[in-house]
Enzyme design. Sequence first.
Site, mmCIF file in Angstrom:
data_model
loop_
_atom_site.group_PDB
_atom_site.id
_atom_site.type_symbol
_atom_site.label_atom_id
_atom_site.label_comp_id
_atom_site.label_asym_id
_atom_site.label_seq_id
_atom_site.Cartn_x
_atom_site.Cartn_y
_atom_site.Cartn_z
ATOM 1 N N GLU A 1 56.277 -26.028 -1.971
ATOM 2 C CA GLU A 1 56.798 -26.444 -0.797
ATOM 3 C C GLU A 1 55.934 -26.309 0.341
ATOM 4 O OE1 GLU A 1 60.913 -24.903 -0.159
ATOM 5 O OE2 GLU A 1 60.242 -24.909 1.934
ATOM 6 N N GLU B 1 61.940 -18.910 -3.023
ATOM 7 C CA GLU B 1 61.234 -17.968 -1.954
ATOM 8 C C GLU B 1 62.005 -16.871 -1.885
ATOM 9 O OE1 GLU B 1 59.828 -21.262 1.436
ATOM 10 O OE2 GLU B 1 61.676 -20.338 1.892
#
Length: 337
Positions: A257, A171
């Site tokens: 995710e 991320e």
Amino acid sequence: MKSLPAIIVSAVALGMMAGCGHGSQQSANVENAENDTMAVIPLHVSGTALVNADGDTVVLNGPSLGWHSNWGRFYNEGTVRAVKEKWGANIVRAAIGAHPSGDCVNGYSVDSANAVNLAMKVIDAAIANQMYVICDWHSHENTLPDAKNFFSVITEKYGDTPNILYEIWNEPLEIPWQEIKDYANQLIPVIRKNAPGSVIIVGTPKWDQDVDIAAESPIEQPNLLYSLHYYAGTHKDWNRDKARKAIEAGLPLIVSECGSMDHTGDGPIDYVSWQEWMDFADRNKLSVLMWDIADKDESCSMISSTASDNGMEWTDADLKEWAKLARKTIMERNSRK
């Protein structure tokens, strides 16, 4: 949509690549690892889809393990086997923390040997259980030198093993897309040196939300997926609009995710928003990984702190509300033909 509730042995693939076993239940695989056969079908990216050799779209569903540095107790064959046999998963994700972050105080930068060892335990378990596995470089920062070292070690051991998808930057935070592209263009050759046919997952800006920006200038490399992350309690139509725009522009996405609660990982489960996201994933044939196999005192951690390290010993009492929803979703999506 062609899901894979039970991974089919590819007759063409037999003998092409050595497999690896892990755990007492797979001792025969361990002893014969160098001569084992491939037990999953190699995948590649075509257009916006993840496909098999016949061109059929493949949709993968399973849980992500939590940061290895805090929840390494679940990085074992029993847990991987449990999510396949008891949850119906055909993929699992090993979240290898690149650096300390928040209450995750360890990581590859602190103890690289432990990180590599736990990554290999999960990869070996996935191979032994005939599953796909995402080897995830779980980083919020640009840690290119460590990432190169980590993926060099992993690919030198596993080569072009078809079980593994490589997620190279979990991320990216408030980081420009051009910096992420530059990072990917330097790291992808490191992986492709030993794993030329591998599928690689590229992170996108702002916690993997700005997939529409990535779609404006995609990376010119084959077999890439781009990660889309969401937490249903926070991320609503506006984030799906970004994803829709990216897909319409031809960008292949994977939800590596997600959760059913707020973006903090806590708060109540938003069942309505979760179903809206699942409907979106179904319409667009997106693979989905759900966060996470961990025992932290928060909504997104699926497992009770009193549960066994070995997932095969879990009972329903060991599973939190989110775990039961994730299990139900995985079973339903992977049961479809």
